[in-house]
Write a protein that holds these residues in place. Structure first.
Motif, PDB file in Angstrom:
ATOM      1  N   ARG A  67       0.866  -1.183   0.000  1.00 39.09           N
ATOM      2  CA  ARG A  67       0.000   0.000   0.000  1.00 39.09           C
ATOM      3  C   ARG A  67       0.901   1.230   0.000  1.00 39.09           C
ATOM      4  O   ARG A  67       1.830   1.312   0.798  1.00 39.09           O
ATOM      5  CB  ARG A  67      -0.938   0.001   1.217  1.00 39.09           C
ATOM      6  N   ASP A  68       0.650   2.125  -0.930  1.00 36.88           N
ATOM      7  CA  ASP A  68       1.448   3.355  -1.060  1.00 36.88           C
ATOM      8  C   ASP A  68       2.940   3.039  -1.224  1.00 36.88           C
ATOM      9  O   ASP A  68       3.799   3.730  -0.669  1.00 36.88           O
ATOM     10  CB  ASP A  68       1.232   4.267   0.154  1.00 36.88           C
ATOM     11  N   GLY A  69       3.235   1.964  -1.953  1.00 34.89           N
ATOM     12  CA  GLY A  69       4.623   1.628  -2.243  1.00 34.89           C
ATOM     13  C   GLY A  69       5.351   0.853  -1.170  1.00 34.89           C
ATOM     14  O   GLY A  69       6.520   0.491  -1.342  1.00 34.89           O
ATOM     15  N   ALA A  70       4.687   0.575  -0.045  1.00 33.52           N
ATOM     16  CA  ALA A  70       5.331  -0.150   1.056  1.00 33.52           C
ATOM     17  C   ALA A  70       4.693  -1.526   1.210  1.00 33.52           C
ATOM     18  O   ALA A  70       3.452  -1.650   1.223  1.00 33.52           O
ATOM     19  CB  ALA A  70       5.205   0.629   2.359  1.00 33.52           C
ATOM     20  N   ASP A  71       5.531  -2.569   1.333  1.00 33.34           N
ATOM     21  CA  ASP A  71       5.010  -3.915   1.527  1.00 33.34           C
ATOM     22  C   ASP A  71       4.302  -4.025   2.868  1.00 33.34           C
ATOM     23  O   ASP A  71       4.727  -3.435   3.869  1.00 33.34           O
ATOM     24  CB  ASP A  71       6.147  -4.943   1.470  1.00 33.34           C
ATOM     25  N   LEU A  72       3.224  -4.772   2.879  1.00 33.33           N
ATOM     26  CA  LEU A  72       2.446  -4.972   4.103  1.00 33.33           C
ATOM     27  C   LEU A  72       2.910  -6.230   4.829  1.00 33.33           C
ATOM     28  O   LEU A  72       3.144  -7.266   4.211  1.00 33.33           O
ATOM     29  CB  LEU A  72       0.960  -5.092   3.763  1.00 33.33           C
ATOM     30  N   ASP A  73       3.054  -6.133   6.123  1.00 32.42           N
ATOM     31  CA  ASP A  73       3.434  -7.284   6.951  1.00 32.42           C
ATOM     32  C   ASP A  73       2.155  -8.005   7.352  1.00 32.42           C
ATOM     33  O   ASP A  73       1.670  -7.887   8.468  1.00 32.42           O
ATOM     34  CB  ASP A  73       4.216  -6.810   8.179  1.00 32.42           C
ATOM     35  N   PHE A  74       1.624  -8.748   6.407  1.00 33.23           N
ATOM     36  CA  PHE A  74       0.323  -9.360   6.606  1.00 33.23           C
ATOM     37  C   PHE A  74       0.263 -10.664   5.828  1.00 33.23           C
ATOM     38  O   PHE A  74       0.653 -10.723   4.668  1.00 33.23           O
ATOM     39  CB  PHE A  74      -0.775  -8.405   6.106  1.00 33.23           C
ATOM     40  N   ARG A  75      -0.196 -11.748   6.485  1.00 34.15           N
ATOM     41  CA  ARG A  75      -0.373 -13.007   5.788  1.00 34.15           C
ATOM     42  C   ARG A  75      -1.770 -13.538   6.042  1.00 34.15           C
ATOM     43  O   ARG A  75      -2.158 -13.752   7.200  1.00 34.15           O
ATOM     44  CB  ARG A  75       0.664 -14.039   6.228  1.00 34.15           C
ATOM     45  N   PRO A  76      -2.535 -13.752   4.987  1.00 40.39           N
ATOM     46  CA  PRO A  76      -3.879 -14.293   5.157  1.00 40.39           C
ATOM     47  C   PRO A  76      -3.827 -15.708   5.722  1.00 40.39           C
ATOM     48  O   PRO A  76      -2.826 -16.407   5.561  1.00 40.39           O
ATOM     49  CB  PRO A  76      -4.441 -14.300   3.725  1.00 40.39           C
ATOM     50  N   PRO A  77      -4.886 -16.149   6.363  1.00 42.48           N
ATOM     51  CA  PRO A  77      -4.924 -17.532   6.851  1.00 42.48           C
ATOM     52  C   PRO A  77      -5.040 -18.504   5.682  1.00 42.48           C
ATOM     53  O   PRO A  77      -5.674 -18.200   4.669  1.00 42.48           O
ATOM     54  CB  PRO A  77      -6.187 -17.566   7.715  1.00 42.48           C
ATOM     55  N   ALA A  78      -4.405 -19.664   5.812  1.00 43.71           N
ATOM     56  CA  ALA A  78      -4.425 -20.662   4.742  1.00 43.71           C
ATOM     57  C   ALA A  78      -5.563 -21.655   4.969  1.00 43.71           C
ATOM     58  O   ALA A  78      -5.661 -22.268   6.035  1.00 43.71           O
ATOM     59  CB  ALA A  78      -3.094 -21.399   4.686  1.00 43.71           C
ATOM     60  N   SER A  79      -6.399 -21.813   3.959  1.00 43.81           N
ATOM     61  CA  SER A  79      -7.473 -22.802   4.060  1.00 43.81           C
ATOM     62  C   SER A  79      -7.107 -24.099   3.350  1.00 43.81           C
ATOM     63  O   SER A  79      -7.714 -25.134   3.582  1.00 43.81           O
ATOM     64  CB  SER A  79      -8.771 -22.244   3.465  1.00 43.81           C
ATOM     65  N   ALA A  80      -6.107 -24.034   2.458  1.00 41.83           N
ATOM     66  CA  ALA A  80      -5.592 -25.231   1.786  1.00 41.83           C
ATOM     67  C   ALA A  80      -4.173 -24.936   1.334  1.00 41.83           C
ATOM     68  O   ALA A  80      -3.819 -23.795   1.035  1.00 41.83           O
ATOM     69  CB  ALA A  80      -6.472 -25.609   0.590  1.00 41.83           C
TER      70      ALA A  80
END
Length: 296
Positions: free
Chosen positions: A204-217
């Motif tokens: 967002r706005d050129g900066a990587d987000l420190d976020f990982r979605p939960p894995a369902s598979a």
């Protein structure tokens, strides 16, 4: 001519520092390699290797002899290539591809149709193969791979997309921002070599987000994950060229395009000794042309 066999055994053993590896490359046993080199040493009247239970190194005589032998075989190979270049590409072509290469079928089919006299032997793996020792003619890899012992050509760059089926997006909603992925079924790729899940790189706005979605598979190849997404079972993060057909025919739709900026690199590597080989040149040219088209 019957002297070339022992010379070849010596060169392979010297370059790999292993009778076993040399035998594998030559299609003979390690003991046969050892006996051929022993006969060569007897004929020359000088030892070519210092051997121990753990190591094998060249003697000074062996080092000098190796340089001479390499020159001889380089000249033989150059002569063969000179003749081969005057004929149509043909013969066996051993290619190592990443597991994601299973989704490169259109490009591989284009090559097979263009050069029916070439027999493709395809090996799909994400492990780091030893191109020379394992006898591959050419290797395709995603990401940047550096090996000073190999020739390299970058075929091009590719982007990533997050995709889901129209039915899934209608049922579960279209995510408007990266945080919305927390409420979605996310289908993850696991790297075989490291065992780690592939990171979904969002910014967002050129900066990587420190976020990982939960894995369902989770799967260690992309093909089943894309299949699950097509069947409405979740969202998948994948290189654009792997779902070009699905995006074109509408069976998958991309989401969060404005938050994705990661790109990957597709490279081809081959042994210097094969440089100028008509079949390798043909393969690289077709893959470069077709893979770039696949990304369009």
């Amino acid at each position: 001519m019957d002297r070339l066999g022992p010379l070849n055994a010596f060169v392979q053993a010297a370059e790999t520092r292993s009778f076993t590896a040399a035998g594998r490359m030559l299609g003979i046993s390690a003991s046969a390699v050892g006996k051929a080199i022993a006969r060569l040493e007897e004929r020359l009247g000088a030892p070519l290797f210092h051997r121990s239970t753990r190591t094998m190194t060249l003697t000074p005589e062996g080092a000098r002899f190796l340089k001479r032998c390499q020159t001889i075989f380089a000249e033989i190979e150059a002569a063969e290539l000179e003749i081969a270049e005057s004929t149509a590409p043909q013969g066996m072509l051993r290619v190592s591809l990443p597991l994601i290469g299973m989704l490169m079928t259109p490009a591989l089919a284009a090559f097979a149709e263009a050069y029916p006299e070439i027999q493709l032997e395809l090996d799909f793996t994400d492990r780091l193969v030893d191109v020379i020792e394992e006898g591959f003619d050419v290797v395709m890899r995603t990401g940047k791979v550096s090996d000073s012992n190999l020739k390299t050509r970058v075929l091009g760059n590719y982007g990533y997309v997050i995709v889901g089926s129209p039915a899934y997006l209608s049922r579960c909603g279209v995510p408007r921002g990266p945080e919305d992925l927390a409420g979605h079924a996310c289908l993850f790729h696991r790297w075989t070599a490291t065992g780690k899940l592939e990171r979904w790189v969002l910014s967002r706005d050129g900066a990587d987000l420190d976020f990982r979605p939960p894995a369902s598979a989770v799967a260690n190849t992309m093909e089943p994950l894309i299949g699950l997404a097509e069947r409405g079972l979740g969202l998948v993060y994948t290189p654009t060229f792997t779902v070009r057909r699905q995006l074109a025919d509408g069976t998958l739709r991309s989401v969060l395009d404005g938050f994705l900026r990661q790109s990957g690199t597709l490279q081809v590597l081959w042994p210097p000794s094969r440089h100028g080989s008509p079949k390798i040149k043909a393969f690289i040219d077709v893959m470069a042309r077709t893979m770039l088209a696949e990304q369009a």
